[in-house]
Motif scaffolding. Structure first.
Motif, short mmCIF file in Angstrom:
data_model
loop_
_atom_site.label_atom_id
_atom_site.label_comp_id
_atom_site.label_asym_id
_atom_site.label_seq_id
_atom_site.Cartn_x
_atom_site.Cartn_y
_atom_site.Cartn_z
N ASN A 1 7.03 3.72 -1.04
CA ASN A 1 6.86 3.51 -2.48
C ASN A 1 5.51 4.05 -2.95
OD1 ASN A 1 9.32 2.16 -2.40
ND2 ASN A 1 8.36 0.16 -2.12
N PHE A 2 5.54 4.88 -3.98
CA PHE A 2 4.33 5.50 -4.53
C PHE A 2 3.95 4.83 -5.85
CE2 PHE A 2 6.00 8.53 -1.61
CZ PHE A 2 4.95 9.31 -1.16
N TYR A 3 2.78 4.19 -5.87
CA TYR A 3 2.28 3.55 -7.08
C TYR A 3 1.18 4.42 -7.69
CZ TYR A 3 4.71 -0.54 -5.29
OH TYR A 3 5.68 -1.39 -4.82
N HIS A 4 1.34 4.78 -8.96
CA HIS A 4 0.37 5.64 -9.64
C HIS A 4 -0.59 4.76 -10.42
CE1 HIS A 4 -0.15 9.69 -11.97
NE2 HIS A 4 -1.10 9.48 -11.10
N ILE A 5 -1.88 4.93 -10.17
CA ILE A 5 -2.89 4.05 -10.77
C ILE A 5 -3.83 4.86 -11.66
CG2 ILE A 5 -4.77 2.45 -10.25
CD1 ILE A 5 -3.25 2.05 -7.52
N ASN A 6 -3.94 4.42 -12.92
CA ASN A 6 -4.85 5.04 -13.90
C ASN A 6 -4.63 6.55 -14.03
OD1 ASN A 6 -5.92 2.55 -14.30
ND2 ASN A 6 -7.96 3.00 -13.53
N ASP A 7 -3.44 7.02 -13.67
CA ASP A 7 -3.15 8.47 -13.69
C ASP A 7 -4.16 9.26 -12.85
OD1 ASP A 7 -0.93 8.19 -15.40
OD2 ASP A 7 -2.21 8.20 -17.18
N GLN A 8 -4.74 8.58 -11.84
CA GLN A 8 -5.79 9.22 -11.04
C GLN A 8 -5.47 9.27 -9.55
OE1 GLN A 8 -9.08 6.57 -12.53
NE2 GLN A 8 -10.25 8.45 -12.33
N ILE A 9 -4.90 8.18 -9.05
CA ILE A 9 -4.67 8.08 -7.60
C ILE A 9 -3.31 7.43 -7.33
CG2 ILE A 9 -7.13 7.90 -7.03
CD1 ILE A 9 -6.59 4.88 -6.47
N TYR A 10 -2.89 7.54 -6.08
CA TYR A 10 -1.65 6.91 -5.65
C TYR A 10 -1.91 5.94 -4.49
CZ TYR A 10 1.18 10.22 -8.33
OH TYR A 10 1.76 10.93 -9.34
N PHE A 11 -1.30 4.76 -4.58
CA PHE A 11 -1.19 3.87 -3.42
C PHE A 11 0.20 4.11 -2.84
CE2 PHE A 11 -4.29 0.20 -4.70
CZ PHE A 11 -5.35 1.05 -4.45
N VAL A 12 0.28 4.30 -1.54
CA VAL A 12 1.55 4.59 -0.88
C VAL A 12 1.87 3.45 0.07
CG1 VAL A 12 2.81 6.27 0.50
CG2 VAL A 12 1.01 7.05 -1.06
N ASP A 13 2.91 2.71 -0.27
CA ASP A 13 3.32 1.53 0.49
C ASP A 13 4.36 1.96 1.54
OD1 ASP A 13 3.94 -0.96 1.42
OD2 ASP A 13 4.87 -1.68 -0.44
N LEU A 14 3.94 1.96 2.81
CA LEU A 14 4.83 2.35 3.90
C LEU A 14 5.67 1.14 4.31
CD1 LEU A 14 2.25 4.38 6.04
CD2 LEU A 14 3.86 5.26 4.34
N PRO A 15 6.92 1.35 4.75
CA PRO A 15 7.77 0.21 5.10
C PRO A 15 7.21 -0.60 6.26
CG PRO A 15 8.82 2.28 5.72
CD PRO A 15 7.62 2.64 4.92
N GLY A 16 7.36 -1.93 6.18
CA GLY A 16 6.82 -2.81 7.22
C GLY A 16 7.49 -2.59 8.57
N TYR A 17 6.70 -2.65 9.62
CA TYR A 17 7.25 -2.44 10.96
C TYR A 17 7.27 -3.75 11.75
CZ TYR A 17 2.29 -2.46 12.31
OH TYR A 17 0.98 -2.81 12.50
N GLY A 18 7.92 -3.71 12.90
CA GLY A 18 7.85 -4.84 13.83
C GLY A 18 8.83 -5.94 13.57
N TYR A 19 9.79 -5.72 12.65
CA TYR A 19 10.78 -6.77 12.40
C TYR A 19 11.83 -6.72 13.50
CZ TYR A 19 14.09 -9.77 9.98
OH TYR A 19 14.94 -10.80 9.65
N THR A 20 11.92 -7.81 14.26
CA THR A 20 12.73 -7.80 15.49
C THR A 20 14.21 -7.55 15.25
OG1 THR A 20 12.80 -10.21 15.32
CG2 THR A 20 11.20 -9.28 16.84
N LYS A 21 14.72 -7.96 14.08
CA LYS A 21 16.16 -7.82 13.86
C LYS A 21 16.56 -6.41 13.38
CE LYS A 21 17.07 -12.70 12.99
NZ LYS A 21 17.45 -13.71 12.01
N ALA A 22 15.57 -5.57 13.09
CA ALA A 22 15.90 -4.20 12.70
C ALA A 22 16.46 -3.47 13.92
CB ALA A 22 14.66 -3.49 12.18
N SER A 23 17.52 -2.72 13.71
CA SER A 23 18.16 -2.02 14.84
C SER A 23 17.28 -0.88 15.34
CB SER A 23 19.52 -1.46 14.41
OG SER A 23 19.32 -0.42 13.47
#
Length: 202
Positions: free
Chosen positions: A63-85
């Protein structure tokens, strides 16, 4: 930084193309329940722009969040969830690796770990993997308000040792409740933004 505008601009899935632009990006990685959304919301001064999934490990997008039309925060998917295949984990890894390799404007990867616990095998793997991909992660030790002040130094040392951090590597304790650590993180980001802008002008 005074946040005047923050919005979720792009959601990338397994087959999506990473957006191209010339503004600096700051990525956030961490286990599914480490408080990534709380940190991103805290930095953006928003209550619920970065949404937590009702089922940990189900968020398989970048997920890319655009802040103040200046920068991006990039939220990477969480890892380590045991039930994920195994298949889901493999796709997630490929997607994140693709992003790390293809983004030409990624300034920093923040790796979130829980200050209350020794780093897990997944945390250590992710730390090494980020370095292997050419970045030097800044570690954010979340849930600072959950431990006594007298325990902080001991837990910080435990994290630094467990991850194999060098003396000069940066670790910032952070609390989503009290916002302690927020200013320090923003100072780092603003310094990197200036470096990025200078490099763009060359």
């Amino acid at each position: 930084m005074i946040i005047k505008k923050a919005e979720l601009e792009t959601v990338c899935g397994i087959t999506s193309k990473v957006p191209e632009h010339d503004q600096p990006e700051f990525a956030f990685a961490g286990k599914s329940n480490v408080g990534k959304s709380s940190l991103i919301n805290g930095l953006m001064n928003r209550k619920s722009l970065a949404r937590t999934s009702s089922q940990p490990g189900k968020t398989q997008t970048i997920n890319f969040y655009h802040i103040n039309d200046q920068i991006y925060f990039v939220d990477l998917p969480g890892y380590g969830y045991t039930k994920a295949s195994v298949e889901v984990k493999a796709k997630w890894g490929k997607m994140v690796e693709n992003y790390l390799h293809k983004s030409s404007v990624l300034c920093c990867v923040f790796l979130l770990v829980d200050i209350r616990h020794e780093p897990s095998a997944n945390d250590k793997t992710m730390y090494d993997w980020i370095i292997h991909n050419g970045f030097h992660p800044v570690v954010i030790a979340t849930k600072l308000d959950k431990i006594k002040r007298s325990q902080v130094q001991k837990q910080v040392k435990l994290l630094r040792t467990g991850l194999g951090m060098e003396k000069e590597d940066i670790l910032i304790p952070f609390s989503a409740e009290t916002k302690q650590g927020r200013e320090e993180i923003w100072e780092l980001i603003e310094g990197m933004m200036e470096n990025h802008d200078s490099a763009q002008e060359l």
